[in-house]
Enzyme design. Structure first.
Site, PDB file in Angstrom:
ATOM      1  N   GLU A 229      16.783  -1.784   6.033  1.00  0.00           N
ATOM      2  CA  GLU A 229      15.822  -0.719   6.383  1.00  0.00           C
ATOM      3  C   GLU A 229      14.553  -1.234   7.069  1.00  0.00           C
ATOM      4  O   GLU A 229      13.443  -0.884   6.667  1.00  0.00           O
ATOM      5  CB  GLU A 229      15.467   0.082   5.122  1.00  0.00           C
ATOM      6  CG  GLU A 229      16.687   0.696   4.468  1.00  0.00           C
ATOM      7  CD  GLU A 229      16.402   1.412   3.143  1.00  0.00           C
ATOM      8  OE1 GLU A 229      15.234   1.504   2.762  1.00  0.00           O
ATOM      9  OE2 GLU A 229      17.362   1.868   2.509  1.00  0.00           O
TER      10      GLU A 229
ATOM     11  N   ASN B  95      21.503  -3.484   7.408  1.00  0.00           N
ATOM     12  CA  ASN B  95      21.864  -2.224   6.742  1.00  0.00           C
ATOM     13  C   ASN B  95      20.719  -1.219   6.867  1.00  0.00           C
ATOM     14  O   ASN B  95      19.553  -1.567   6.654  1.00  0.00           O
ATOM     15  CB  ASN B  95      22.119  -2.540   5.253  1.00  0.00           C
ATOM     16  CG  ASN B  95      22.692  -1.379   4.463  1.00  0.00           C
ATOM     17  OD1 ASN B  95      23.682  -0.780   4.886  1.00  0.00           O
ATOM     18  ND2 ASN B  95      22.082  -1.068   3.322  1.00  0.00           N
TER      19      ASN B  95
ATOM     20  N   HIS C  13      23.818   8.497   3.712  1.00  0.00           N
ATOM     21  CA  HIS C  13      23.358   9.441   2.677  1.00  0.00           C
ATOM     22  C   HIS C  13      23.192  10.802   3.349  1.00  0.00           C
ATOM     23  O   HIS C  13      22.284  10.986   4.151  1.00  0.00           O
ATOM     24  CB  HIS C  13      22.003   8.995   2.111  1.00  0.00           C
ATOM     25  CG  HIS C  13      22.065   7.712   1.344  1.00  0.00           C
ATOM     26  ND1 HIS C  13      22.734   7.604   0.144  1.00  0.00           N
ATOM     27  CD2 HIS C  13      21.540   6.495   1.586  1.00  0.00           C
ATOM     28  CE1 HIS C  13      22.612   6.363  -0.319  1.00  0.00           C
ATOM     29  NE2 HIS C  13      21.897   5.666   0.538  1.00  0.00           N
TER      30      HIS C  13
ATOM     31  N   GLU D 140      26.678   3.090   1.718  1.00  0.00           N
ATOM     32  CA  GLU D 140      26.049   3.795   0.585  1.00  0.00           C
ATOM     33  C   GLU D 140      26.398   5.276   0.614  1.00  0.00           C
ATOM     34  O   GLU D 140      25.558   6.135   0.334  1.00  0.00           O
ATOM     35  CB  GLU D 140      24.521   3.612   0.615  1.00  0.00           C
ATOM     36  CG  GLU D 140      24.088   2.163   0.611  1.00  0.00           C
ATOM     37  CD  GLU D 140      22.573   1.982   0.600  1.00  0.00           C
ATOM     38  OE1 GLU D 140      21.832   2.945   0.339  1.00  0.00           O
ATOM     39  OE2 GLU D 140      22.129   0.848   0.862  1.00  0.00           O
TER      40      GLU D 140
ATOM     41  N   ASP E 292      27.096   8.940   0.218  1.00  0.00           N
ATOM     42  CA  ASP E 292      27.099  10.082  -0.704  1.00  0.00           C
ATOM     43  C   ASP E 292      26.742  11.323   0.094  1.00  0.00           C
ATOM     44  O   ASP E 292      26.015  11.248   1.080  1.00  0.00           O
ATOM     45  CB  ASP E 292      26.232   9.873  -1.948  1.00  0.00           C
ATOM     46  CG  ASP E 292      24.773   9.596  -1.672  1.00  0.00           C
ATOM     47  OD1 ASP E 292      24.342   9.653  -0.506  1.00  0.00           O
ATOM     48  OD2 ASP E 292      24.045   9.327  -2.648  1.00  0.00           O
TER      49      ASP E 292
HETATM   50  O1  G2I Z   1      17.462   5.258  -2.377  1.00  0.00           O
HETATM   51  C1  G2I Z   1      18.847   5.184  -2.207  1.00  0.00           C
HETATM   52  C2  G2I Z   1      19.265   3.857  -1.610  1.00  0.00           C
HETATM   53  C3  G2I Z   1      18.734   3.755  -0.173  1.00  0.00           C
HETATM   54  N1  G2I Z   1      19.202   2.525   0.443  1.00  0.00           N
HETATM   55  C4  G2I Z   1      18.952   1.302  -0.285  1.00  0.00           C
HETATM   56  C5  G2I Z   1      19.424   1.404  -1.725  1.00  0.00           C
HETATM   57  O2  G2I Z   1      19.095   0.241  -2.434  1.00  0.00           O
HETATM   58  C6  G2I Z   1      18.828   2.625  -2.390  1.00  0.00           C
HETATM   59  O3  G2I Z   1      19.299   2.621  -3.754  1.00  0.00           O
HETATM   60  C7  G2I Z   1      18.433   3.159  -4.700  1.00  0.00           C
HETATM   61  C8  G2I Z   1      19.105   3.100  -6.057  1.00  0.00           C
HETATM   62  O4  G2I Z   1      20.256   3.905  -6.021  1.00  0.00           O
HETATM   63  C9  G2I Z   1      18.150   3.630  -7.139  1.00  0.00           C
HETATM   64  O5  G2I Z   1      18.724   3.411  -8.427  1.00  0.00           O
HETATM   65  O6  G2I Z   1      17.240   2.437  -4.726  1.00  0.00           O
HETATM   66  C10 G2I Z   1      16.302   3.009  -5.607  1.00  0.00           C
HETATM   67  C11 G2I Z   1      14.969   2.297  -5.493  1.00  0.00           C
HETATM   68  O7  G2I Z   1      14.495   2.291  -4.207  1.00  0.00           O
HETATM   69  C12 G2I Z   1      16.820   2.939  -7.033  1.00  0.00           C
HETATM   70  O8  G2I Z   1      15.935   3.587  -7.902  1.00  0.00           O
HETATM   71  C13 G2I Z   1      15.366   2.788  -8.896  1.00  0.00           C
HETATM   72  C14 G2I Z   1      14.199   3.536  -9.495  1.00  0.00           C
HETATM   73  O9  G2I Z   1      13.243   3.769  -8.445  1.00  0.00           O
HETATM   74  C15 G2I Z   1      13.560   2.733 -10.554  1.00  0.00           C
HETATM   75  O10 G2I Z   1      12.536   3.468 -11.178  1.00  0.00           O
HETATM   76  C16 G2I Z   1      14.608   2.315 -11.585  1.00  0.00           C
HETATM   77  O11 G2I Z   1      14.044   1.432 -12.522  1.00  0.00           O
HETATM   78  O12 G2I Z   1      16.295   2.487  -9.916  1.00  0.00           O
HETATM   79  C17 G2I Z   1      15.775   1.627 -10.888  1.00  0.00           C
HETATM   80  C18 G2I Z   1      16.895   1.226 -11.855  1.00  0.00           C
HETATM   81  O13 G2I Z   1      17.475   2.358 -12.443  1.00  0.00           O
END
Ligand code: G2I
Length: 451
Positions: free
Chosen positions: A160, A203, A239, A268, A270
Site C-alpha cells: 500500500e 501488494n 476488497h 485479500e 472479500d
Molecule cells: O484492512 C484490511 C486489510 C487491508 N490490506 C492489508 C491487510 O493487512 C489489512 O488487514 C487488516 C486485518 O484484517 C485486521 O485484523 O489489517 C488491520 C489493521 O490495519 C487488522 O486490524 C487489526 C486491528 O486494527 C487491531 O486493533 C487488532 O489488534 O487487527 C488487530 C488484531 O486483531
C-alpha cells in the site's frame, strides 16, 4: 403450493425454538458439492488460500474448515512489523510460527504479509531519522525473511505505498517521507538478497481495475522490470462492496500486469453482500484469475464471516456458523470443482450438465423467515434444474418464488421455471417464506440435478 400442518402447542414453542437454533448450523452446511476449494484450484494449477489468525487455530470448526478447504495461508496480522519487531531489534515470531508450522504440517503454501507498510508500524520506527530508518528497514526485512527462509512462497515486500484518488502519487509514510521513492526499490533488493527463492510481491488495494492508482503501480513495475529491480508478482487485494464493486476491467487489469512479466495474485479477496449477487461477484473474480495464465492463486481475507475484519458486511465464503454460502458454491463450481465437471469418471469429453446449491436465510422474524437457494451451473451450460429440500415438520411454506414446487410430505421438489437456462458457472436463485410454527430450523438441502 402451501401445505397445512398442525400448529404446535404453545408450551412446546420455547424448547422447540432452542433445539432449532442449535440445529441450524448443521442444516445449513448441506451441499451437493463434495470437492474443496484447494483441490479444485490445484486442478487448475492454482492455490486457494485464506488469511488466518493464530488465536483461532484452537477452534476446531476454524481449523477443520481451514484444513479441509484451503491449500495456502496468509497470516492476517502476525507477520506485520508491530507483531514481529515492536521493540527495535527484538524479534517475536511465536504467533506467526504457529501459523507457518500448521501450514507446513498440512502442505499449504504460506504468503508472507508484510515487510514494509505504513500501518501497524511501531512508533519507534516513525520516530527515526533517515539514515537510521534505512538501516532499520533493511534489518527488519533481513531478520524476518531470514527466520522464514525456505518456508514462504511469496512475500508482500511493500504494501500500500500509493495514494488513493487521481494523483498517482506515492502515499505519505515515514519511509516515503524520509527515504523518498527509492525505498520501494531498496526493500525489494534487500529482500532478494535474503531469500532468493521467495517470490517478491508489491501488494495494494483500489488497484483492481484500470485507474490512476493502478496506472502508477503499473508504471513502477514496468520501470522495475526494465531496470532489473527484483520483483516477481503484484498482489491485488480485491476488497469489494457496493461502493467499490468488482471492476468490469478486472481481468484486463490483471492481464496488463501479467504482460509486464510478473505473476499476479488475488491476495485479500472479500466481497460484502449475500445470496446470488455475492455469489456472482465471487464467480467473476475467480473466472478472471483463471483466464489469466499468470494469475497463480487467490486468497480470501478470512474463513468465516464471524472473524472478518468487516464482519457486518458478511464478505466471506462461510457464514458465522461455518456453513457454506452461495458464494462458496459459486467459487467451487467456477473452479471446476466436483459437481461442476464430469466427476473425474468421464471420458475427457464435454463436461456433463451439473449444478450445485447453497442456502441462505435472507430474513427472519418472530414466526417466520425467508430462505433463498442459489443454484449454480457446473462446467457445462444447463437448460433446467431440479432441487430437493426437506423442511422440518411443523413448518409451513406460505410462498415460493422463482421455482415450481411439488410436495411429498415435508420434501419439496423445486423445478426451474423461466430461470432454467444457465451458462457454465452462472447462478440463479429461488426463494420462499416459511411460517415457523415453533421450529426455526433451516430446511435440509438435498440434491441438485441439471439437464
Ligand atoms: O484492512 C484490511 C486489510 C487491508 N490490506 C492489508 C491487510 O493487512 C489489512 O488487514 C487488516 C486485518 O484484517 C485486521 O485484523 O489489517 C488491520 C489493521 O490495519 C487488522 O486490524 C487489526 C486491528 O486494527 C487491531 O486493533 C487488532 O489488534 O487487527 C488487530 C488484531 O486483531
Amino acid at each position: 403450493m402451501p401445505r397445512s400442518l398442525p400448529r404446535r402447542a404453545a408450551g412446546a414453542f420455547a424448547s422447540a425454538l432452542l433445539a432449532a437454533t442449535t440445529l441450524t448450523a448443521l442444516a445449513h452446511s448441506a451441499t451437493a458439492a463434495d470437492g474443496t476449494l484447494g483441490s479444485a484450484a490445484a486442478a487448475k494449477g492454482r492455490y486457494f488460500g485464506t488469511a488466518v489468525a493464530a488465536n483461532h487455530l484452537g477452534e476446531s470448526a476454524y481449523s477443520g474448515t481451514l484444513d479441509r478447504e484451503f491449500n495456502a495461508v496468509t497470516p492476517e496480522n502476525e507477520m506485520k512489523w508491530d507483531a514481529t519487531e515492536s521493540t527495535r531489534n527484538t524479534f517475536t515470531f511465536g504467533a506467526a510460527d504457529q501459523i507457518v508450522s500448521h501450514a507446513q504440517g498440512k502442505g499449504m503454501k504460506v504468503r508472507g504479509h508484510t515487510l514494509v507498510w505504513h500501518s501497524q508500524l511501531p512508533s519507534w520506527v516513525s520516530g527515526l531519522g533517515a539514515g537510521d530508518l534505512r538501516t532499520a528497514m533493511n534489518n527488519h526485512i533481513t531478520q524476518v525473511m531470514q527466520h522464514y527462509k525456505g518456508k514462504i512462497y511469496a512475500w508482500d515486500v511493500v504494501n500500500e505505498a500509493f495514494q488513493d484518488g487521481s494523483s498517482g502519487a506515492r502515499r505519505s509514510s515515514p519511509f516515503q517521507d524520509k527515504l523518498g521513492n527509492g525505498f520501494i526499490e531498496e526493500a525489494f533488493r534487500t529482500a532478494r538478497s535474503v531469500d532468493p527463492d521467495a517470490k517478491l510481491c508489491y501488494n495494494d488495494y483500489n488497484t483492481d481495475g484500470v485507474n490512476a492508482k493502478s496506472n502508477a503501480v503499473y508504471d513502477m513495475v514496468k520501470d522495475f522490470k526494465a531496470r532489473g529491480v527484483p520483483i516477481d508478482c503484484v498482489g491485488f487485494q480485491s476488497h469489494f462492496n457496493s461502493a467499490s464493486p468488482v471492476p468490469s476491467d478486472y481481468q484486463a487489469n490483471l492481464q496488463r500486469f501479467a504482460d509486464l512479466g510478473v505473476d499476479v495474485q488475488i491476495t485479500e479477496l472479500d466481497i460484502e453482500g449475500s445470496g446470488t449477487a455475492q455469489a456472482n461477484n465471487y464467480a467473476n473474480v475467480v473466472k478472471a484469475c483463471l483466464a489469466v495464465t499468470r494469475c497463480t492463486g487467490l486468497t480470501v481475507w478470512g474463513i468465516t464471516d464471524k472473524y472478518s475484519w468487516r464482519s457486518s458486511g458478511t464478505p466471506l465464503l462461510f457464514d458465522s456458523n461455518y456453513a457454506q454460502k452461495p458464494a462458496y458454491a459459486a467459487v467451487l463450481t467456477t473452479l471446476g470443482g466436483t459437481g461442476g465437471g464430469d466427476g473425474g469418471g468421464g471420458n475427457g469429453g464435454d463436461p456433463a450438465a451439473a449444478c450445485t446449491i447453497a442456502y441462505a436465510r435472507t430474513s427472519d422474524w418472530n414466526d417466520g423467515y425467508n430462505g433463498e437457494v442459489t443454484v449454480t451451473a457446473g462446467a457445462a451450460p444447463i437448460t433446467g434444474w431440479t432441487v430437493t429440500l426437506t423442511f422440518p415438520s411443523g413448518q409451513k411454506v406460505s410462498a415460493l418464488w422463482n421455482g415450481s414446487p411439488t410436495w411429498n410430505g415435508d420434501v419439496a421438489t423445486v423445478r426451474s421455471t423461466y430461470n432454467g437456462n444457465l451458462a457454465a458457472g452462472a447462478s440463479t436463485s429461488f426463494g420462499f417464506t416459511v411460517m415457523k410454527n415453533g421450529s426455526s430450523t433451516a430446511p435440509t438441502l438435498g440434491t441438485c440435478t441439471a439437464s
